[in-house]
Design a protein around this motif. Sequence first.
Motif, PDB file in Angstrom:
ATOM      1  N   TRP A 116      -1.323   2.289  -8.743  1.00 38.47           N
ATOM      2  CA  TRP A 116      -1.936   1.460  -7.708  1.00 38.47           C
ATOM      3  C   TRP A 116      -3.093   0.709  -8.344  1.00 38.47           C
ATOM      4  N   VAL A 147      -2.568  -0.904  -2.828  1.00 32.62           N
ATOM      5  CA  VAL A 147      -3.744  -0.115  -2.458  1.00 32.62           C
ATOM      6  C   VAL A 147      -3.272   1.312  -2.164  1.00 32.62           C
ATOM      7  N   ARG A 172      -4.291   4.464  -0.026  1.00 37.21           N
ATOM      8  CA  ARG A 172      -5.201   4.995   0.996  1.00 37.21           C
ATOM      9  C   ARG A 172      -4.754   6.412   1.373  1.00 37.21           C
ATOM     10  N   ARG A 220      -0.457  -6.659  -5.432  1.00 40.91           N
ATOM     11  CA  ARG A 220      -1.274  -5.482  -5.739  1.00 40.91           C
ATOM     12  C   ARG A 220      -0.891  -4.358  -4.778  1.00 40.91           C
ATOM     13  N   ARG A 271       0.828  -1.214   0.000  1.00 35.50           N
ATOM     14  CA  ARG A 271       0.000   0.000   0.000  1.00 35.50           C
ATOM     15  C   ARG A 271       0.864   1.266   0.000  1.00 35.50           C
ATOM     16  N   GLU A 304      -5.920  -0.243  -6.605  1.00 33.50           N
ATOM     17  CA  GLU A 304      -7.176  -0.055  -5.895  1.00 33.50           C
ATOM     18  C   GLU A 304      -7.022   1.153  -4.985  1.00 33.50           C
ATOM     19  N   GLY A 305      -8.108   1.937  -4.873  1.00 34.03           N
ATOM     20  CA  GLY A 305      -8.099   3.006  -3.883  1.00 34.03           C
ATOM     21  C   GLY A 305      -7.918   4.393  -4.454  1.00 34.03           C
ATOM     22  N   TYR A 325     -11.588   5.160   0.389  1.00 34.16           N
ATOM     23  CA  TYR A 325     -10.196   4.941   0.737  1.00 34.16           C
ATOM     24  C   TYR A 325      -9.579   6.188   1.378  1.00 34.16           C
ATOM     25  N   MET A 328      -8.490  -3.672   4.495  1.00 34.00           N
ATOM     26  CA  MET A 328      -8.143  -3.603   3.062  1.00 34.00           C
ATOM     27  C   MET A 328      -7.268  -4.781   2.644  1.00 34.00           C
TER      28      MET A 328
END
Length: 320
Positions: A72, A42, A44, A40, A10, A74-75, A85, A207
């Motif tokens: 990224w 994320v 945030r 992956r 992340r 996701e988010g 997020y 997450m």
Amino acid sequence: MDDRREVVGRFAPTPSGGMHLGNLFCSLLAWLSAKKHGGRVVLRIEDLDAERSKLEYTRQLEKDLRTLGLFWDEGGLTEGAPGPYCQSQRAPFYEEQLEKLKSLGLVYRCFCSRAQLHAANAPHASDGEPIYPGTCARLSPEEADALSKTRPPALRLRVPDEDIPFTDLHYGPQRQNLSRACGDFILRRSDGVFAYQLAVVADDGAMGVTQVVRGRDLLSSTARQLYLYRLLGFPAPQFAHAPMLLAPDGRRLSKRDGDVSLPALLQAGFTPEDITGRLAFCAGLLERPRALSPRALLPYFSWEKVPKEDVCLPEGLFRK
Ligand code: GLU
């Protein structure tokens, strides 16, 4: 950590200013560490502190990450993602986590002001914060009710007097006794804002983050966070702390001092690959600065090459 889990890394930036080279350095390492294992990432947005955080900074940091090729999965602000997020929109979720801790009987109201704590002749932790001496842990419910009428309380979590061991992927075996290192710590401030420690654990847990890469300045928060993972029932991630990237004179880079920003470097004629390649050189991944994108840097990445000591930016590396 269960090694069969998919790696989920992340970025967790605080949008309180433009990203400086130190933020980008750490983001590059987080991206490489996750992607090296096919993972992956994320994004945030850690905008709990409404006074310091601005939407324009979030937009800018998203742009900076994309420009460098630090995509990224996701988010962020992306619409339609199963977010939110942004921590500023997650208070109801933090409230639920707080309830879990309350039901364990580990949360109490604290009326000590910052000034009182700093003035008290109590020992200080390595980060300069006073070690909470447990003053309000000893209040009876009646005494706390009476004080609640005079000022809103902060909420603190009782910590155990035991060593919490963990192995940092980069700095190796660590241990910390929370009652000696920091004492009972804040979960929610007296103004109602949830504390970083609670929010970061609840979010990384929810997450599905399995790997936390961040600056060495947060190594000393890790035991507090592992304790929270245990209490909240989330599987703990692996932690890999990165050395800090410092100014050539050894000073900490700072968003407020306007230390070299990505837009300024692009303006000066550096390409995104020049920048990621130079950051990778600072991280010990390349023997000399070369222009390489994050994806092209993947074969060069290994935590073993990254120094343990903080890294001073070589004079002139980012000057044209
Ligand atoms: N939001 C924090 C920062 O920008 C990082 C928190 C973390 O990585 O745990 O410094």
